[in-house]
Scaffold this active site. Structure first.
Site, PDB file in Angstrom:
ATOM      1  N   VAL A 121       8.611   7.535  36.132  1.00 23.58           N
ATOM      2  CA  VAL A 121       7.425   8.161  36.740  1.00 23.58           C
ATOM      3  C   VAL A 121       7.560   9.682  36.653  1.00 23.58           C
ATOM      4  O   VAL A 121       6.897  10.403  37.382  1.00 23.58           O
ATOM      5  CB  VAL A 121       7.180   7.759  38.225  1.00 23.58           C
ATOM      6  CG1 VAL A 121       6.700   6.347  38.365  1.00 23.58           C
ATOM      7  CG2 VAL A 121       8.397   8.003  39.081  1.00 23.58           C
ATOM      8  N   ALA A 122       8.438  10.171  35.762  1.00 26.51           N
ATOM      9  CA  ALA A 122       8.636  11.634  35.658  1.00 26.51           C
ATOM     10  C   ALA A 122       7.731  12.207  34.575  1.00 26.51           C
ATOM     11  O   ALA A 122       6.567  12.560  34.843  1.00 26.51           O
ATOM     12  CB  ALA A 122      10.096  11.934  35.388  1.00 26.51           C
ATOM     13  N   ARG A 123       8.212  12.253  33.353  1.00 28.03           N
ATOM     14  CA  ARG A 123       7.398  12.708  32.221  1.00 28.03           C
ATOM     15  C   ARG A 123       7.763  11.861  31.007  1.00 28.03           C
ATOM     16  O   ARG A 123       8.954  11.597  30.757  1.00 28.03           O
ATOM     17  CB  ARG A 123       7.662  14.191  31.911  1.00 28.03           C
ATOM     18  CG  ARG A 123       6.928  15.143  32.836  1.00 28.03           C
ATOM     19  CD  ARG A 123       5.416  15.078  32.658  1.00 28.03           C
ATOM     20  NE  ARG A 123       4.684  15.922  33.582  1.00 28.03           N
ATOM     21  CZ  ARG A 123       4.210  15.543  34.769  1.00 28.03           C
ATOM     22  NH1 ARG A 123       4.402  14.305  35.196  1.00 28.03           N
ATOM     23  NH2 ARG A 123       3.520  16.380  35.518  1.00 28.03           N
ATOM     24  N   GLU A 130      -0.750  11.608  26.525  1.00 23.83           N
ATOM     25  CA  GLU A 130      -1.587  10.902  27.507  1.00 23.83           C
ATOM     26  C   GLU A 130      -3.058  11.173  27.256  1.00 23.83           C
ATOM     27  O   GLU A 130      -3.430  12.337  27.111  1.00 23.83           O
ATOM     28  CB  GLU A 130      -1.198  11.325  28.920  1.00 23.83           C
ATOM     29  CG  GLU A 130       0.221  10.906  29.262  1.00 23.83           C
ATOM     30  CD  GLU A 130       0.623  11.150  30.717  1.00 23.83           C
ATOM     31  OE1 GLU A 130      -0.199  11.696  31.474  1.00 23.83           O
ATOM     32  OE2 GLU A 130       1.736  10.790  31.082  1.00 23.83           O
ATOM     33  N   HIS A 138      -0.511   7.009  34.557  1.00 26.06           N
ATOM     34  CA  HIS A 138      -0.123   8.220  35.304  1.00 26.06           C
ATOM     35  C   HIS A 138      -0.722   8.202  36.728  1.00 26.06           C
ATOM     36  O   HIS A 138      -1.506   9.069  37.101  1.00 26.06           O
ATOM     37  CB  HIS A 138      -0.559   9.477  34.543  1.00 26.06           C
ATOM     38  CG  HIS A 138       0.216  10.703  34.928  1.00 26.06           C
ATOM     39  ND1 HIS A 138       0.531  11.691  34.041  1.00 26.06           N
ATOM     40  CD2 HIS A 138       0.747  11.112  36.119  1.00 26.06           C
ATOM     41  CE1 HIS A 138       1.204  12.651  34.658  1.00 26.06           C
ATOM     42  NE2 HIS A 138       1.343  12.309  35.925  1.00 26.06           N
ATOM     43  N   LEU A 139      -0.312   7.181  37.473  1.00 24.28           N
ATOM     44  CA  LEU A 139      -0.859   6.994  38.828  1.00 24.28           C
ATOM     45  C   LEU A 139       0.093   7.451  39.928  1.00 24.28           C
ATOM     46  O   LEU A 139      -0.205   7.280  41.106  1.00 24.28           O
ATOM     47  CB  LEU A 139      -1.171   5.502  39.055  1.00 24.28           C
ATOM     48  CG  LEU A 139      -2.329   4.904  38.261  1.00 24.28           C
ATOM     49  CD1 LEU A 139      -2.530   3.439  38.639  1.00 24.28           C
ATOM     50  CD2 LEU A 139      -3.616   5.684  38.536  1.00 24.28           C
ATOM     51  N   GLY A 140       1.248   8.023  39.530  1.00 18.51           N
ATOM     52  CA  GLY A 140       2.270   8.361  40.522  1.00 18.51           C
ATOM     53  C   GLY A 140       1.748   9.131  41.718  1.00 18.51           C
ATOM     54  O   GLY A 140       2.124   8.857  42.852  1.00 18.51           O
TER      55      GLY A 140
END
Ligand SMILES: NC(=O)C1=CN([C@@H]2O[C@H](COP(=O)(O)OP(=O)(O)OC[C@H]3O[C@@H](n4cnc5c(N)ncnc54)[C@H](O)[C@@H]3O)[C@@H](O)[C@H]2O)C=CC1
Ligand SMILES: O=C(O)C(=O)COP(=O)(O)O
Length: 619
Positions: free
Chosen positions: A305-307, A336, A355-357
């Site tokens: 969930v970082a990059r 993305e 990308h829902l973090g």
């Protein structure tokens, strides 16, 4: 006032009025002051800034413009363009202070067309704020607010060059990102997404979706910062054994949560689950590549969930195909959105989210307020603690300290690169030599610059003069300063700056001084910052470009060998200096290079028999 104005006026024109369509029909208007006639064209209306002789014109203009379906407002109220969805609480704050234009999904052309009418821009990770955007703003854009942590979508260099402040919201989505990491961990272990898709396709596959348990398993948290430590805390609650790898995190903070800090290799080779929480930097880019996957425990499961860029995605597909990695759960991707036919996204052992973090109601309200406050503060001329590219040094101080400020940042940057993983950095001692009275030399800026040099390359936090001490403290860095009197000219503010990292292991053993600290020292000579000491070895190399440090046995021919290897690769040597303990004993070569040598070139240097250890350091 001049006749038809189809383009925005330069920002110097004042006082101004803003002309906006109050009707929904888009149109471009030209304006003639003498007759107040408006001519409508077919081009889309973008808003128009009018220069008025005095503010008294504005009410007069309002009456006339209203009859033509336009509204006019005094430009004393700034305009904020919100280019991605922002929480209501943040919008409400902004609306009290500014005209707020919420326009989502703008193309680059549309964004560039609007931006010259805006004083601030607010984005999340979906809008690329490129150099073109800053150029198109023609100097009007004063602040870009990033409603979140990562600012990899904003061209910081271009922002700084155009005098635009960038602020972010570094804390409000931490818990959301950590919770999403845990959600992916659990969902992956129990095949929740795959089973859900299968049932919706009319199947009932109980045997196919047998999962794995979490209790008693080892989770390696890679990057023990804000998000990583929250993930660790939660995973402990699930009964997992948590280890972490973060070369720069203080071991006592990890210990307080019951987490052991270990080396990169130990973390990835012992973990059943690996969760990534480091920022994307030149050092972490594609850190998870074929080489790293060759070291993992077979059947490991990975969460990111970082990059996306921290993983070499092709290598991950290979590792999934050959069973080295059993499953992956990914929220972030190198590009993305990823291509529709991405093998990684389509892989049956991969669970993905777009990308829902940071996407919880609570986090979005939090970042909206955090960024709105920072943007409003910046528009009022205040320096926000969350400023990413804030000027560090007031002009009057800079005139004297300029080269020392650069020296301080570079020494911080060098010192942190010399740290080896494991125990983390605990104490930083800075020693200044000067002939000046303590009241006559404010070291706060130098301390802040050392902090900046140490923290920025390794984290998603940006340092400015306001937040430097606070951030250092928050990250467990204890910085102490010592000033030693030296009988040098009072014209020179400082003789030297030494940075010592205490109780820490080094990747380059010779950087440890007799006291066991990583030690680097620099001086300013002829206005140029220079590195003058590494460990106990005196060197003299200009701190421009990059530096290669080699420890070798002092014997003829070494300098020539290294020089030839670099020359063959067209790497230009700017400076070279040798420091030695005694003739024919240990020596350190410090070589300044303009270009970054490739891996093969560095390997060749390492293979020279007389070279005992070496490091490439970016400045
Ligand atoms: N998926 C999402 O929606 C979200 C993603 N993020 C991303 O998560 C990441 C972490 O964010 P924060 O915890 O707020 O940042 P942070 O700066 O608090 O923590 C990052 C940690 O990584 C460590 N680190 C740096 N280089 C390392 C290396 N080579 N190996 C191991 N550790 C290393 C640093 O020492 C630091 O402790 C960032 O990339 C951020 O952009 C953050 C929020 C939401
Ligand atoms: O804050 C971050 O770094 C994130 O990755 C969150 O991105 P977002 O605001 O959801 O586009």
């Amino acid at each position: 006032m001049a006749g038809a104005l189809l383009a925005p006026l330069p920002s110097a024109a004042a006082p101004e009025a803003l002309l906006w369509p109050s009707a929904t029909t888009p149109a471009l208007y030209s304006f003639s002051s003498s007759s107040f006639r408006f001519a409508r064209s077919r081009s889309p209306f973008l808003g128009l800034r009018l220069s008025c002789p005095t503010n008294h014109w504005i009410p007069a203009l309002r009456g006339r413009t209203a009859r033509r379906g336009l509204r006019i407002e005094a430009a004393a109220r700034p305009t904020v363009l919100v280019a991605e969805k922002l929480g209501e609480a943040g919008l409400a704050l902004l609306r009290k202070f500014a005209n707020v234009d919420c326009s989502y999904n703008l193309s680059l052309e549309e964004l560039c067309a609007k931006i010259s009418l805006c004083d601030a821009l607010i984005v999340r990770s979906g809008t690329k704020v490129t150099r073109e955007v800053f150029e198109a703003s023609k100097g009007r854009l004063k602040v870009v607010g990033r409603a979140g942590v990562g600012i990899d979508n904003v061209d910081l260099q271009a922002a700084t060059e155009s005098g635009c402040l960038v602020v972010n919201a570094p804390t409000a989505n931490t818990v959301a990102a950590a919770e999403h990491g845990i959600a992916l961990l659990v969902a992956m272990a129990r095949n929740v997404a795959q089973a859900d898709a299968s049932m919706k396709a009319g199947k009932w596959q109980r045997n196919k979706y047998v999962g794995v348990s979490l209790v008693g398993k080892t989770l390696a948290v890679m990057g023990f910062g804000k998000v990583g430590s929250e993930v660790a805390r939660r995973a402990k609650g699930l009964g997992m054994n948590v280890i972490a790898h973060d070369p720069y995190a203080p071991a006592d903070r990890a210990r307080a949560i019951g987490v052991e800090l270990v080396s990169f290799d130990e973390a990835i080779s012992t973990a059943d689950f690996i969760s990534l929480h480091m920022p994307l930097t030149p050092t972490t880019a594609k850190l998870f590549n074929d080489e790293a996957f060759a070291k993992v425990k077979k059947g490991v499961r990975i969460i990111n969930v970082a990059r996306g860029g921290v993983i070499d995605e092709d290598a991950l597909v290979r590792a999934l195909d050959n069973g080295t990695v059993a499953q992956a759960a990914l929220d972030v991707f190198t590009v993305e959105p990823p291509p529709k036919d991405s093998k990684l996204v389509m892989h049956e052992n991969v669970t993905v989210t777009p990308h829902l973090g940071a996407s919880t109601v609570e986090a979005q309200e939090g970042v909206a307020v955090e960024v709105a406050e920072a943007v409003i503060g910046a528009l009022k001329g205040e320096l926000a603690t969350t400023a990413v590219n804030a000027p560090m040094v007031p002009a009057e101080v800079l005139s004297e300290l300029a080269p020392y400020v650069i020296l301080a940042e570079k020494l911080g940057r060098l010192a942190v690169q010399l740290v080896a993983g494991g125990s983390g950095i605990k104490g930083v001692k800075v020693v200044y030599t000067s002939a000046r009275d303590p009241d006559d030399l404010d070291t706060r800026i130098l301390r802040a610059m050392i902090t900046k040099g140490m923290i920025e390359p390794i984290s998603s936090v940006f340092i400015n003069i306001v937040n430097a001490d606070y951030t250092a403290k928050q990250r467990g860095l204890r910085i102490s300063e010592e000033r030693i009197y030296r009988d040098i000219s009072l014209e020179t503010p400082l003789g030297s700056i030494q940075v010592h990292l205490t109780n820490v292991e080094s990747k380059f053993a010779s950087a440890l001084s007799d006291s066991g600290d990583i030690t680097v020292e620099g001086r300013v000579k002829d206005g140029i910052p220079r590195l003058t000491l590494v460990g106990s070895f005196s060197v003299d190399v200009s701190l421009e470009g990059n530096v290669i440090l080699c420890r070798n046995v002092d014997q003829p021919g070494n300098i020539g060998r290294v020089g030839r290897i670099l020359g063959e690769q067209n790497v230009n040597i700017s400076f070279m200096s040798v420091g030695r303990t005694a003739p024919r004993k240990q020596a350190i070569m410090a070589i300044g290079v303009d270009e970054e040598p490739d891996k093969e070139t560095l390997k060749k240097i390492g293979e020279i028999p007389a070279i005992k250890e070496f490091m490439f350091l970016k400045l």
